[in-house]
Design a protein around this motif. Structure first.
Motif, PDB file in Angstrom:
ATOM      1  N   SER A  93      17.004 -44.601 -20.805  1.00 21.64           N
ATOM      2  CA  SER A  93      18.026 -43.603 -21.387  1.00 21.64           C
ATOM      3  C   SER A  93      17.473 -42.182 -21.503  1.00 21.64           C
ATOM      4  O   SER A  93      18.094 -41.118 -21.204  1.00 21.64           O
ATOM      5  N   PHE A  94      16.121 -41.901 -21.436  1.00 16.96           N
ATOM      6  CA  PHE A  94      15.640 -40.326 -21.520  1.00 16.96           C
ATOM      7  C   PHE A  94      14.491 -40.450 -20.377  1.00 16.96           C
ATOM      8  O   PHE A  94      13.735 -39.255 -20.696  1.00 16.96           O
ATOM      9  N   GLY A  95      14.199 -41.113 -19.495  1.00 12.96           N
ATOM     10  CA  GLY A  95      13.167 -41.060 -18.664  1.00 12.96           C
ATOM     11  C   GLY A  95      11.914 -41.096 -19.125  1.00 12.96           C
ATOM     12  O   GLY A  95      11.569 -41.582 -19.955  1.00 12.96           O
ATOM     13  N   ARG A  96      10.906 -40.591 -18.247  1.00 13.99           N
ATOM     14  CA  ARG A  96       9.743 -40.688 -18.564  1.00 13.99           C
ATOM     15  C   ARG A  96       8.954 -40.113 -20.115  1.00 13.99           C
ATOM     16  O   ARG A  96       8.142 -41.034 -20.812  1.00 13.99           O
ATOM     17  N   LEU A  97       9.995 -39.138 -20.257  1.00 17.56           N
ATOM     18  CA  LEU A  97       9.468 -38.433 -21.694  1.00 17.56           C
ATOM     19  C   LEU A  97       9.791 -39.353 -22.753  1.00 17.56           C
ATOM     20  O   LEU A  97       9.160 -39.455 -23.745  1.00 17.56           O
ATOM     21  N   GLY A  98      10.916 -40.177 -22.496  1.00 19.06           N
ATOM     22  CA  GLY A  98      11.276 -41.208 -23.800  1.00 19.06           C
ATOM     23  C   GLY A  98      10.363 -42.292 -23.652  1.00 19.06           C
ATOM     24  O   GLY A  98       9.969 -42.730 -25.049  1.00 19.06           O
ATOM     25  N   SER A  99       9.961 -43.001 -22.781  1.00 18.33           N
ATOM     26  CA  SER A  99       8.797 -43.734 -22.818  1.00 18.33           C
ATOM     27  C   SER A  99       7.551 -43.580 -23.289  1.00 18.33           C
ATOM     28  O   SER A  99       7.150 -44.181 -24.121  1.00 18.33           O
ATOM     29  N   VAL A 100       7.163 -42.120 -22.901  1.00 25.38           N
ATOM     30  CA  VAL A 100       5.713 -41.817 -23.550  1.00 25.38           C
ATOM     31  C   VAL A 100       5.894 -41.632 -24.974  1.00 25.38           C
ATOM     32  O   VAL A 100       5.070 -41.752 -25.543  1.00 25.38           O
ATOM     33  N   ALA A 101       7.064 -40.928 -25.226  1.00 20.83           N
ATOM     34  CA  ALA A 101       7.347 -40.903 -26.753  1.00 20.83           C
ATOM     35  C   ALA A 101       7.049 -41.983 -27.793  1.00 20.83           C
ATOM     36  O   ALA A 101       6.553 -42.214 -28.565  1.00 20.83           O
ATOM     37  N   THR A 102       7.753 -43.165 -27.126  1.00 21.55           N
ATOM     38  CA  THR A 102       7.572 -44.492 -27.820  1.00 21.55           C
ATOM     39  C   THR A 102       6.431 -44.990 -27.858  1.00 21.55           C
ATOM     40  O   THR A 102       6.050 -45.498 -28.796  1.00 21.55           O
ATOM     41  N   GLN A 103       5.654 -44.761 -26.716  1.00 22.49           N
ATOM     42  CA  GLN A 103       4.249 -45.294 -26.565  1.00 22.49           C
ATOM     43  C   GLN A 103       3.389 -44.742 -27.303  1.00 22.49           C
ATOM     44  O   GLN A 103       2.460 -45.369 -28.250  1.00 22.49           O
ATOM     45  N   VAL A 104       3.522 -43.273 -27.536  1.00 22.81           N
ATOM     46  CA  VAL A 104       2.667 -42.501 -28.498  1.00 22.81           C
ATOM     47  C   VAL A 104       2.911 -43.072 -29.883  1.00 22.81           C
ATOM     48  O   VAL A 104       1.966 -43.129 -30.555  1.00 22.81           O
ATOM     49  N   CYS A 105       4.206 -42.967 -30.203  1.00 29.81           N
ATOM     50  CA  CYS A 105       4.333 -43.374 -31.602  1.00 29.81           C
ATOM     51  C   CYS A 105       3.922 -44.753 -32.018  1.00 29.81           C
ATOM     52  O   CYS A 105       3.398 -45.292 -33.115  1.00 29.81           O
ATOM     53  N   VAL A 106       4.033 -45.782 -31.027  1.00 33.67           N
ATOM     54  CA  VAL A 106       3.300 -47.130 -31.482  1.00 33.67           C
ATOM     55  C   VAL A 106       1.799 -46.936 -31.365  1.00 33.67           C
ATOM     56  O   VAL A 106       1.392 -47.556 -32.205  1.00 33.67           O
ATOM     57  N   MET A 107       1.254 -46.177 -30.658  1.00 35.54           N
ATOM     58  CA  MET A 107      -0.129 -46.332 -30.703  1.00 35.54           C
ATOM     59  C   MET A 107      -0.742 -45.508 -32.008  1.00 35.54           C
ATOM     60  O   MET A 107      -1.548 -45.735 -32.604  1.00 35.54           O
ATOM     61  N   VAL A 108      -0.102 -44.238 -32.587  1.00 36.03           N
ATOM     62  CA  VAL A 108      -0.411 -43.677 -33.850  1.00 36.03           C
ATOM     63  C   VAL A 108      -0.027 -44.580 -34.737  1.00 36.03           C
ATOM     64  O   VAL A 108      -0.877 -44.791 -35.720  1.00 36.03           O
ATOM     65  N   THR A 109       1.039 -45.217 -34.855  1.00 37.31           N
ATOM     66  CA  THR A 109       1.587 -45.926 -36.008  1.00 37.31           C
ATOM     67  C   THR A 109       0.674 -47.565 -36.106  1.00 37.31           C
ATOM     68  O   THR A 109       0.007 -47.429 -37.203  1.00 37.31           O
ATOM     69  N   ASN A 110       0.461 -48.281 -35.148  1.00 37.70           N
ATOM     70  CA  ASN A 110      -0.132 -49.260 -34.985  1.00 37.70           C
ATOM     71  C   ASN A 110      -1.719 -49.235 -35.193  1.00 37.70           C
ATOM     72  O   ASN A 110      -2.267 -50.008 -36.062  1.00 37.70           O
ATOM     73  N   LEU A 111      -2.188 -48.203 -34.435  1.00 39.65           N
ATOM     74  CA  LEU A 111      -3.605 -48.196 -34.308  1.00 39.65           C
ATOM     75  C   LEU A 111      -4.208 -47.570 -35.960  1.00 39.65           C
ATOM     76  O   LEU A 111      -5.015 -48.017 -36.567  1.00 39.65           O
TER      77      LEU A 111
END
Length: 439
Positions: A93-111
């Protein structure tokens, strides 16, 4: 008109589903419920104290319903696209920026959650110290202070002998048994609180619950918005939608499991909120576990306090691998986007697994007081994962499967999430700065 979606089609591509050993709906329910309950159960009673019983119940229902809608968006767009991960759907939906934003949010939240879980477990077993007050853990209350029940050693034993075997499992479905025990422990925790609250109610030791919020010099109108991110974070499990969903035979199974788990968790949240509030009243702490970390006047009360703390600590031990699973997968997808599936590469799997476990342990030992950091950052990333990103996917509608109703619902979801989060974060910062000036 939106293209029809085949409800029997699997989330996994055909080549990956052939010969696959599909997970069960019951296993998915327990895994989802365990992911949802997590540590969120501890902050719910304090939320009732701030906004009142009726608004809290309403908020729990609304957030639960919006969570179901957001998951439906994720499942539908996963099925209509090429990717089988949350970050992959955002990339479409949003390209590389969208995937990176999701990955960063998962890392911050879960870690952040994994570190906090270890901190809580250490507090329960070996105790903690805050504001000059020393709280002995269960092990030190029972056996005295020794090297083998120190914070560092106690957490290390739990990490090696409890968590390591669980995080080494390569399929989420294999965690369904530990998730069942985790949910059962949460129900035991709620049951004990309920019994204690009823006894206190019969003895006339409880106060009338606050049905609606009371605004005074201690609680402002904007303080009411701080409850929203807490409830949202308590219902954030979207990072596990794909790991759990791809092991089921069809998307309708995932949606059914999500609905059952949401009803179960909403019931648990409201029960612990109401009875925890009745039990401790205005003296309730932001972390309910602190209220049980006190000496009791009777042997029975002391046993119940220890049972509550130990059952909750064990519950968090079993939640840990379910948050570690998507965290590990997102880190791998971020670092090695072109490599094969993580579960098929033993060396990469072991290196990431051990590294995450070691880092979480060292962080929990080195930084035992990081609550405020993750209160802000975690709540923000949780809101993004739970509502803003799924809503944005539906509004963007790159696969043409969103209806007009979907887009309206998604827009409302995004606006509510952004506005309430901004107000809540601003209020938290203001209160934090105010507390700092007073001290």
């Amino acid at each position: 008109m939106s293209p029809a979606i085949e409800p029997q089609a699997p989330l996994l591509p055909k080549q990956q589903t052939q010969g696959a050993n599909h997970a069960s709906i019951s296993g998915a329910v327990f895994n989802i419920a365990t992911t949802i309950i997590g540590a969120g159960i501890m902050s719910i009673p304090a939320t009732l104290n701030v906004i009142g019983v009726i608004p809290a119940f309403t908020l729990i229902v609304i957030v639960g319903l919006l969570a179901e809608v957001s998951v439906e968006f994720l499942v539908r767009f996963t099925q209509s696209g090429e990717s089988i991960t949350y970050a992959g759907v955002m990339n479409e939906s949003f390209g590389r920026l969208g995937s990176v934003a999701t990955q960063v949010c998962v890392m911050v939240t879960n870690l952040g959650c994994l570190i906090i879980y270890l901190i809580i477990i250490g507090d329960v077993l070996s105790g903690s110290q805050s504001g000059g007050t020393v709280h002995l853990g269960v092990l030190r209350e029972w056996f005295g202070i020794h090297w083998w029940n120190s914070r560092e050693f106690s957490i290390l034993v739990i990490v090696v002998f409890v968590m390591l075997p669980l995080v080494l499992l390569r399929r989420v479905e294999l965690l369904k048994f530990s998730s069942f025990v985790s949910v059962l422990l949460a129900l035991v925790f709620v049951g004990i609180c309920t019994v204690m609250a009823i006894i206190a109610l019969v003895q006339g030791k409880t106060k009338d619950p606050k049905l609606i919020p009371h605004l005074d010099e201690h609680t402002s109108f904007f303080d009411l918005f701080t409850a929203v991110p807490i409830i949202v974070a308590a219902f954030t499990f979207h990072f596990n939608v794909h790991p759990i969903g791809v092991e089921l035979s069809k998307p309708s199974d995932m949606l059914l499991a999500v609905r059952i788990a949401l009803v179960l968790c909403a019931t648990v949240y409201f029960a612990i909120g109401l009875f925890g509030y009745l039990l401790f009243g205005d003296s309730i702490m932001p972390d309910l576990l602190v209220n049980f970390d006190r000496s009791s006047a009777t042997p029975t009360g002391a046993v119940l306090n220890d049972a509550v703390r130990l059952s909750y600590a064990l519950h968090l031990m079993l939640v840990f691998p379910l948050l570690n699973f998507p965290l590990r997968a997102n880190i791998d997808e971020f670092l090695f986007p072109k490599e094969s599936l993580l579960a098929s590469d033993t060396k990469r799997f072991l290196v990431l697994t051990i590294s995450l476990l070691v880092f979480s342990y060292l962080a929990a030992i080195a930084f035992p007081n990081i609550w405020y950091l993750f209160q802000f950052v975690g709540s923000t990333s949780a809101v993004c994962l739970g509502f803003i990103f799924p809503g944005a996917i539906a509004v963007r509608n790159v696969n043409g499967v969103s209806t007009r109703k979907d887009k309206i619902m998604a827009t409302i979801m995004i606006v509510l999430a952004v506005v309430t989060s901004i107000i809540a974060i601003s209020t938290n910062i203001y209160n934090l700065l105010g507390d700092g000036e007073k001290s």
